[in-house]
Design a protein around this motif. Structure first.
Motif, PDB file in Angstrom:
ATOM      1  N   ARG A 198      -1.049  31.500  55.251  1.00  0.00           N
ATOM      2  CA  ARG A 198      -1.346  30.320  57.031  1.00  0.00           C
ATOM      3  C   ARG A 198      -1.969  29.211  55.953  1.00  0.00           C
ATOM      4  O   ARG A 198      -2.487  28.023  57.005  1.00  0.00           O
ATOM      5  CB  ARG A 198      -1.850  31.347  57.816  1.00  0.00           C
ATOM      6  N   CYS A 199      -2.797  29.407  55.296  1.00  0.00           N
ATOM      7  CA  CYS A 199      -3.607  28.441  54.992  1.00  0.00           C
ATOM      8  C   CYS A 199      -3.505  27.389  54.092  1.00  0.00           C
ATOM      9  O   CYS A 199      -3.888  26.004  54.020  1.00  0.00           O
ATOM     10  CB  CYS A 199      -5.574  29.591  54.214  1.00  0.00           C
ATOM     11  N   PHE A 200      -2.560  28.057  53.123  1.00  0.00           N
ATOM     12  CA  PHE A 200      -2.190  27.180  52.469  1.00  0.00           C
ATOM     13  C   PHE A 200      -0.784  26.009  53.105  1.00  0.00           C
ATOM     14  O   PHE A 200      -0.925  24.666  52.961  1.00  0.00           O
ATOM     15  CB  PHE A 200      -0.743  26.625  51.293  1.00  0.00           C
ATOM     16  N   ASP A 275       5.743  17.827  48.072  1.00  0.00           N
ATOM     17  CA  ASP A 275       5.204  18.044  47.288  1.00  0.00           C
ATOM     18  C   ASP A 275       5.184  19.885  47.395  1.00  0.00           C
ATOM     19  O   ASP A 275       5.354  20.628  46.459  1.00  0.00           O
ATOM     20  CB  ASP A 275       3.659  18.035  47.048  1.00  0.00           C
ATOM     21  N   ALA A 276       5.650  20.196  48.975  1.00  0.00           N
ATOM     22  CA  ALA A 276       5.426  21.151  48.923  1.00  0.00           C
ATOM     23  C   ALA A 276       7.037  22.226  48.931  1.00  0.00           C
ATOM     24  O   ALA A 276       7.272  23.168  48.637  1.00  0.00           O
ATOM     25  CB  ALA A 276       5.300  21.673  51.102  1.00  0.00           C
ATOM     26  N   ALA A 277       7.756  21.101  48.764  1.00  0.00           N
ATOM     27  CA  ALA A 277       9.326  21.346  48.543  1.00  0.00           C
ATOM     28  C   ALA A 277       9.348  21.501  46.720  1.00  0.00           C
ATOM     29  O   ALA A 277       9.555  22.193  46.369  1.00  0.00           O
ATOM     30  CB  ALA A 277      10.607  20.139  48.678  1.00  0.00           C
ATOM     31  N   LEU A 278       8.408  21.100  45.905  1.00  0.00           N
ATOM     32  CA  LEU A 278       7.878  21.476  44.630  1.00  0.00           C
ATOM     33  C   LEU A 278       7.931  22.334  44.193  1.00  0.00           C
ATOM     34  O   LEU A 278       7.963  23.536  42.888  1.00  0.00           O
ATOM     35  CB  LEU A 278       7.637  20.083  43.812  1.00  0.00           C
ATOM     36  N   TYR A 279       6.517  22.734  45.434  1.00  0.00           N
ATOM     37  CA  TYR A 279       6.310  24.337  44.773  1.00  0.00           C
ATOM     38  C   TYR A 279       6.795  25.090  45.342  1.00  0.00           C
ATOM     39  O   TYR A 279       6.798  26.310  45.025  1.00  0.00           O
ATOM     40  CB  TYR A 279       4.598  24.303  46.740  1.00  0.00           C
TER      41      TYR A 279
END
Length: 394
Positions: A198-200, A275-279
């Protein structure tokens, strides 16, 4: 001359009456001691029925009065027990008079102390402080955007914080608050996993420009402990803090729609979604799980298409139109490489297209567009060995 009375005749009375017998004189040899003489026959001088030197019992109420007086526990009861003990000791001859007096005096002092505490409200303050310590960060009342100092630091157990201005030096800055569902305590590991997830997600919403995040800033969690959970604490507080425990932060890290312009928000929203997708890249290598990597490449390809459409649809200021258009062209080229990677027949082919696609990430076109929009233009340095967020229980 006088004639003595005949034998057995009554003796004349002494005009002065019978002479008292010395009580300490031994009895005549011709007769035994008579009962009822001073003292008790065969018993040394002392209390009747109690041999001299026999220890006296201690009054139990006197002991109880002293204990209550020392502990200052129910002082009124201690005073009553002390007075009753003195009355019993006077009647029975028991020992413990000093204990009873001491207990009564201490209980009186306790009554005075309780009266002062109740009249000044100190008892309520102390109780609230105790509850705050047990309830953990629920009682800290921290909200998104708050800055604070933690007397015990951001690692380990945290029971209290001091709100301070974000402009000055501070230990932490709250970027998100997560409320967990009720029920039984899920355990430390489950709460930590929830905080990671959740914090990410909240991190990039609060500080949207990831390039502007200083290298010395890390993410910390204030999480419920097993004890504070019993008091209703269900809050995870997501916090930015300095990686050096002895060093604080200065200035706010907030960078969201409340502090950024519309053009900046649109640009950063597309960048962060990519960036979230790359993560989400699979942990196994393409050699071990090519299917998982191909599926992930498809996901990146689709997200990149959505971001391209968003950038093209927005009306950019004149100074940013050309830089953003150049970035979109690079994104189109990268999208083609992700499409080829998603269809790669083997790991080697996949990795070749993977490398070509990643070459466009944070490339020169991105730097130029950021400069045109007034955003941070130095790509961040990523440490592959960098650990996860730190946690503190409350």
């Amino acid at each position: 001359m006088s004639i003595p009375p005949p034998p057995g005749a009554p003796q004349p009375q002494d005009p002065y009456g019978p002479q008292p017998r010395d009580p300490y004189a031994p009895p005549p040899a011709d007769r035994p001691s008579a009962p009822g003489a001073y003292g008790t026959a065969g018993m040394p001088y002392g209390t009747a029925g109690t041999p001299y030197g026999t220890p006296k019992s201690v009054n139990a109420l006197a002991v109880a009065a002293l204990v209550l007086g020392v502990l200052c526990f129910i002082p009124a009861l201690g005073l009553v027990l002390g007075l009753v003990a003195l009355w019993q000791i006077k009647r029975s001859g028991q020992s413990g008079r000093g204990l009873a007096i001491g207990g009564a005096v201490l209980s009186c002092a306790g009554l005075v102390l309780w009266a002062v505490v109740l009249s000044t409200g100190a008892a309520t303050t102390a109780w609230e402080g105790f509850k705050d310590g047990a309830q953990g960060n629920k009682s800290l009342s921290l909200a998104k955007g708050d800055c604070f100092d933690a007397p015990g630091g951001l690692e380990g157990d945290t029971y209290d914080v001091d709100p301070v201005s974000c402009a000055g030096r501070h230990d932490g800055e709250v970027f998100g608050v997560v409320t967990l569902p009720g029920g039984s305590y899920p355990g430390d590991a489950a709460i930590t996993d929830a905080a990671d997830e959740r914090c990410f997600a909240l991190q990039d919403q609060y500080a949207m420009d990831t390039w502007a995040m200083p290298a010395h800033v890390d993410v910390y969690y204030l999480m419920p402990s097993r004890d504070s959970w019993r008091w209703g604490d269900r809050v995870i507080t997501c916090v930015f803090g300095h990686t050096d425990a002895g060093t604080g932060l200065t200035g706010s890290l907030r960078g969201d729609p409340t502090t950024l312009g519309t053009d900046q928000v649109v640009f950063l929203s597309t960048a962060n979604a990519f960036d979230a997708a790359l993560y989400e890249e699979p942990e196994d290598t393409p050699e071990d799980d090519l299917a998982a990597h191909r599926a992930w490449a498809t996901q990146v390809h689709d997200v990149l298409g959505d971001q391209i459409e968003a950038l093209r649809a927005h009306s950019w200021p004149s100074g940013a139109r050309r830089p953003v258009a150049d970035l979109v062209e690079d994104m189109e080229d990268a999208r083609e490489e992700w499409a080829r990677a998603s269809e790669a027949p083997d790991a080697d082919t996949y990795l070749a297209h993977y490398d070509e696609a990643y070459a466009f990430v944070d490339g020169p076109a991105t730097v130029t567009a950021r400069k045109a929009l007034g955003l941070a233009s130095t790509p961040p340095a990523y440490d592959e060995d960098e650990g996860g967020a730190s946690e503190a229980q409350v």
